[in-house]
Design a protein around this motif. Structure first.
Motif, mmCIF file in Angstrom:
data_model
loop_
_atom_site.group_PDB
_atom_site.id
_atom_site.type_symbol
_atom_site.label_atom_id
_atom_site.label_comp_id
_atom_site.label_asym_id
_atom_site.label_seq_id
_atom_site.Cartn_x
_atom_site.Cartn_y
_atom_site.Cartn_z
ATOM 1 N N UNK A 1 0.837 -1.197 0.000
ATOM 2 C CA UNK A 1 0.000 0.000 0.000
ATOM 3 C C UNK A 1 0.869 1.242 0.000
ATOM 4 N N UNK A 2 0.331 2.294 -0.560
ATOM 5 C CA UNK A 2 1.012 3.591 -0.608
ATOM 6 C C UNK A 2 -0.024 4.663 -0.299
ATOM 7 N N UNK A 3 0.188 5.377 0.796
ATOM 8 C CA UNK A 3 -0.745 6.423 1.193
ATOM 9 C C UNK A 3 -0.127 7.779 0.889
ATOM 10 N N UNK A 4 -0.871 8.599 0.192
ATOM 11 C CA UNK A 4 -0.401 9.922 -0.210
ATOM 12 C C UNK A 4 -0.977 11.003 0.695
ATOM 13 N N UNK A 5 -0.192 12.053 0.911
ATOM 14 C CA UNK A 5 -0.670 13.188 1.685
ATOM 15 C C UNK A 5 -0.021 14.464 1.168
ATOM 16 N N UNK B 1 -4.920 6.378 -1.703
ATOM 17 C CA UNK B 1 -4.060 5.195 -1.664
ATOM 18 C C UNK B 1 -3.860 4.550 -3.028
ATOM 19 N N UNK B 2 -2.687 3.967 -3.172
ATOM 20 C CA UNK B 2 -2.328 3.168 -4.344
ATOM 21 C C UNK B 2 -1.847 1.816 -3.823
ATOM 22 N N UNK B 3 -2.118 0.774 -4.594
ATOM 23 C CA UNK B 3 -1.793 -0.573 -4.138
ATOM 24 C C UNK B 3 -1.009 -1.331 -5.205
ATOM 25 N N UNK B 4 -0.270 -2.335 -4.758
ATOM 26 C CA UNK B 4 0.396 -3.261 -5.667
ATOM 27 C C UNK B 4 0.160 -4.668 -5.128
ATOM 28 N N UNK B 5 -0.692 -5.406 -5.818
ATOM 29 C CA UNK B 5 -0.941 -6.802 -5.467
ATOM 30 C C UNK B 5 0.090 -7.662 -6.196
ATOM 31 N N UNK B 6 0.857 -8.413 -5.440
ATOM 32 C CA UNK B 6 1.934 -9.208 -6.011
ATOM 33 C C UNK B 6 1.641 -10.681 -5.773
ATOM 34 N N UNK B 7 1.455 -11.419 -6.858
ATOM 35 C CA UNK B 7 1.194 -12.854 -6.787
ATOM 36 C C UNK B 7 2.337 -13.638 -7.414
#
Lengths: 118, 109
Positions: free
Chosen positions: A21-25, A78-84
């Protein structure tokens, strides 16, 4: 202050999954593209994925295509990166970065470490 | 895929000028960005769009881009400039992708 903060890294076995997860502010996330960039131990920077401001356009590096999925929730900043299907070669520090008008990356977060090992 | 080539290392004495190159096919047609990365730290944008400096970056950092080579020039080098430097472009020739050079370790003698 404009900043992004990553989380979600950790130790995972080969073949496993992880969601970063990446939270921006400090800025309006919905106005910017966002990217993930990684750095393997002792190696250089490798761009991983980018998502446009509204999520309409998504790009991946060949090395992660079909295994990683980038997404965003502008309402949650938020931005996400799902890694499988993680592999040993995915071991790296993963950085989240805001995209600029010239496709530069600024700022970067402090990174979150992903270790893929049995 | 597009490839950016940087020298692995550059060494310079304090007060002198460091020049770090970034080679790529017709890179002059692209906008090049440069990052500084100190050990254990996140990268920091020091130049964007070939020659523009973000707020807070000293005027000692300058850049150019033409033909097949982009250049980062650091004038009056200081000990604190010792870092890894990476060039970056956005490639749209085949697929949209970010591309980084391999990085250059700047050593201040």
């Amino acid at each position: 202050e404009v900043q992004v903060v990553e989380s979600g890294g950790g130790l995972v076995k080969p073949g496993g999954s992880l969601r970063l997860s990446c939270v921006a502010s400090g800025f309006t996330l919905s106005s910017y593209s966002m990217s993930w960039v990684r750095q393997a131990p002792g190696k250089g920077l490798e761009w991983v994925s980018c998502i446009s401001s509204n999520g309409d356009y998504i790009y991946y590096a060949d090395s992660v295509k079909g295994r990683f999925t980038i997404s965003r929730d502008n309402a949650k900043n938020s931005v996400y990166l799902q890694m499988n299907s993680l592999r040993a070669e995915d071991t790296a520090v993963f950085y989240c970065a805001r995209g600029g008008s010239n496709r530069e990356f600024d700022p970067w977060g402090q990174g979150t470490r992903v270790t893929v090992s049995s | 895929s597009y490839v950016l080539t940087q020298p692995p290392s550059v060494s310079v004495a304090p007060g002198q000028t460091a020049i770090i190159t970034c080679g790529g096919n017709n890179i002059g047609s692209k906008r090049v960005h440069w990052y500084q990365q100190e050990p254990g730290q996140a990268p920091l944008l020091v130049l964007y769009a070939d020659r523009d400096r973000p707020s807070g970056i000293p005027e000692r950092f300058s850049g150019s881009n033409s033909g097949n080579t982009a250049t980062l020039t650091i004038s009056r080098v200081e000990a604190g400039d010792e870092s890894d430097y990476y060039c970056q472009v956005w490639d749209t020739s085949s697929d949209h992708a970010g591309v980084f050079g391999g990085g250059t370790k700047l050593t201040v003698l």
